[in-house]
Design a protein around this motif. Structure first.
Motif, short mmCIF file in Angstrom:
data_model
loop_
_atom_site.label_atom_id
_atom_site.label_comp_id
_atom_site.label_asym_id
_atom_site.label_seq_id
_atom_site.Cartn_x
_atom_site.Cartn_y
_atom_site.Cartn_z
N CYS A 166 0.84 -1.21 0.00
CA CYS A 166 0.00 0.00 0.00
C CYS A 166 0.87 1.25 0.00
CB CYS A 166 -0.92 0.00 1.21
SG CYS A 166 -2.14 -1.33 1.18
N GLU A 167 1.92 1.24 0.82
CA GLU A 167 2.82 2.40 0.86
C GLU A 167 3.54 2.59 -0.46
OE1 GLU A 167 3.84 2.02 5.66
OE2 GLU A 167 5.07 0.98 4.17
N MET A 168 3.92 1.48 -1.10
CA MET A 168 4.57 1.57 -2.42
C MET A 168 3.64 2.21 -3.43
SD MET A 168 6.62 -1.95 -3.14
CE MET A 168 7.29 -1.38 -4.70
N SER A 169 2.38 1.73 -3.45
CA SER A 169 1.40 2.24 -4.42
C SER A 169 1.19 3.74 -4.23
CB SER A 169 0.07 1.51 -4.26
OG SER A 169 0.21 0.16 -4.57
N ASP A 170 1.05 4.16 -2.97
CA ASP A 170 0.84 5.59 -2.70
C ASP A 170 2.04 6.42 -3.13
OD1 ASP A 170 -1.69 5.19 -1.66
OD2 ASP A 170 -1.07 5.30 0.44
N LEU A 171 3.23 6.02 -2.70
CA LEU A 171 4.42 6.79 -3.04
C LEU A 171 4.68 6.85 -4.54
CD1 LEU A 171 6.89 5.67 -0.22
CD2 LEU A 171 5.85 7.94 -0.48
N ALA A 172 4.34 5.77 -5.24
CA ALA A 172 4.58 5.72 -6.69
C ALA A 172 3.76 6.76 -7.45
CB ALA A 172 4.29 4.33 -7.24
N VAL A 173 2.64 7.21 -6.84
CA VAL A 173 1.83 8.26 -7.48
C VAL A 173 1.94 9.58 -6.72
CG1 VAL A 173 0.22 6.69 -8.62
CG2 VAL A 173 -0.29 7.51 -6.30
N GLY A 174 2.93 9.67 -5.83
CA GLY A 174 3.19 10.93 -5.12
C GLY A 174 2.30 11.20 -3.93
N LYS A 175 1.69 10.17 -3.37
CA LYS A 175 0.82 10.35 -2.19
C LYS A 175 1.48 9.70 -0.98
CE LYS A 175 -2.98 8.34 -3.42
NZ LYS A 175 -4.35 7.88 -3.55
N ALA A 176 1.05 10.15 0.19
CA ALA A 176 1.55 9.56 1.43
C ALA A 176 0.47 9.63 2.49
CB ALA A 176 2.80 10.29 1.91
N HIS A 177 0.30 8.53 3.22
CA HIS A 177 -0.64 8.48 4.34
C HIS A 177 0.15 8.18 5.60
CE1 HIS A 177 -3.70 8.84 1.45
NE2 HIS A 177 -4.12 7.61 1.37
N GLY A 178 -0.15 8.89 6.66
CA GLY A 178 0.54 8.68 7.92
C GLY A 178 1.77 9.56 8.03
N MET A 179 2.20 9.74 9.26
CA MET A 179 3.31 10.66 9.52
C MET A 179 4.63 10.17 8.95
SD MET A 179 2.23 11.82 13.39
CE MET A 179 3.83 12.43 13.78
N ILE A 180 4.88 8.86 9.03
CA ILE A 180 6.17 8.35 8.55
C ILE A 180 6.28 8.46 7.04
CG2 ILE A 180 7.61 6.28 8.37
CD1 ILE A 180 6.64 5.49 11.18
N MET A 181 5.23 8.03 6.33
CA MET A 181 5.29 8.10 4.87
C MET A 181 5.26 9.55 4.37
SD MET A 181 5.86 5.25 3.52
CE MET A 181 6.79 4.63 4.92
N THR A 182 4.62 10.43 5.13
CA THR A 182 4.66 11.85 4.78
C THR A 182 6.09 12.37 4.90
OG1 THR A 182 2.38 12.17 5.52
CG2 THR A 182 3.75 14.14 5.37
N SER A 193 13.64 -3.93 2.79
CA SER A 193 12.86 -4.98 2.12
C SER A 193 11.54 -4.42 1.60
CB SER A 193 12.60 -6.17 3.06
OG SER A 193 11.78 -5.78 4.14
N PHE A 194 11.15 -4.94 0.45
CA PHE A 194 9.87 -4.56 -0.16
C PHE A 194 8.85 -5.66 0.11
CE2 PHE A 194 12.85 -1.99 -2.58
CZ PHE A 194 12.17 -0.79 -2.73
N GLY A 195 7.69 -5.26 0.62
CA GLY A 195 6.66 -6.22 1.01
C GLY A 195 6.10 -7.05 -0.12
N TYR A 196 6.09 -6.51 -1.33
CA TYR A 196 5.49 -7.27 -2.45
C TYR A 196 6.25 -8.56 -2.74
CZ TYR A 196 8.96 -5.87 -6.02
OH TYR A 196 10.11 -5.72 -6.75
N GLU A 197 7.52 -8.61 -2.39
CA GLU A 197 8.31 -9.81 -2.67
C GLU A 197 7.87 -11.02 -1.84
OE1 GLU A 197 12.47 -7.97 -4.23
OE2 GLU A 197 12.15 -7.95 -2.06
N ASP A 198 7.13 -10.78 -0.76
CA ASP A 198 6.58 -11.90 0.04
C ASP A 198 5.55 -12.70 -0.76
OD1 ASP A 198 8.15 -10.99 2.12
OD2 ASP A 198 6.49 -9.97 3.14
#
Length: 199
Positions: A76-92, A108-113
């Motif tokens: 989810c964080e990857m998807s948001d950042l890839a389009v220039g969005k961020a949710h939550g304080m850390i991703m912001t 590590s990237f979560g999608y690889e799981d």
């Protein structure tokens, strides 16, 4: 017993200067996650002990961070950042750092799981997201390359030498009785790998 005044003054001055001089501080790393024992262990074991680690939201006396690290980036964080969005304080904060031109490393990237279960096109989408994020300055963590590798095989082939070069090693330490193929010797010269035999 007489005391040399000059020596006494020099030793006092040296001690005062030693106490006034701040201790050499390790380079600082900001870990973009909340502090957790497992996360702290993962980060320090992968990145190394030569840094002072601070976690997101902690007070710090660091003047400047030399590295920014995300322990894990979920889909989810990857998807948001890839389009220039961020949710939550850390991703912001991650997005802010990227906008300021800082490089941010991901352990590590979560999608690889999901590489065994995800449909091909969906998995490929996250691989594209990773490439997009790399263009923004968010890159996969690269472990420090070893200076030398020890190989216990009795036959050293071209593949062994090229694998060593691929890992970043500059020296290959082999058994004293090890045999080198002519192609291995040639590859070592081309790749600037020094091959030495251990006792």
């Amino acid at each position: 017993m007489s005391i040399d005044i000059n020596e006494l003054v020099q030793s006092i001055a040296a001690e005062v200067l030693k106490q006034l001089k701040p201790e050499a501080q390790k380079p600082c790393v900001l870990v973009l996650a909340e502090r957790d024992c497992l996360v702290a262990d993962k980060v320090s074991s992968m990145v190394g002990g030569e840094y002072e680690y601070y976690f997101f939201g902690e007070e710090h006396n660091c003047i400047e961070f030399c590295r920014y690290i995300i322990p894990s980036l979920c889909v989810c964080e990857m998807s948001d950042l890839a389009v220039g969005k961020a949710h939550g304080m850390i991703m912001t904060e991650v997005l802010r750092l990227l906008l300021l031109g800082n490089k941010v490393e991901v352990l590590s990237f979560g999608y690889e799981d999901y590489n065994q279960t995800a449909p091909g096109p969906l998995y490929a989408l996250y691989q594209k997201h990773e490439e997009t994020l790399k263009g923004f300055g968010l890159e996969r963590f690269q472990p420090k390359a070893p200076e030398s590798l020890k190989i216990r095989e009795s036959l050293i082939t071209e593949k062994v030498v090229s694998d060593a070069a691929g890992s970043g090693a500059k020296e290959l330490v082999v058994l004293s009785a090890a045999m080198l193929t002519p192609l291995a010797e040639e590859a070592a010269k081309e790749l600037n790998i020094n091959i030495s035999k251990s006792l």
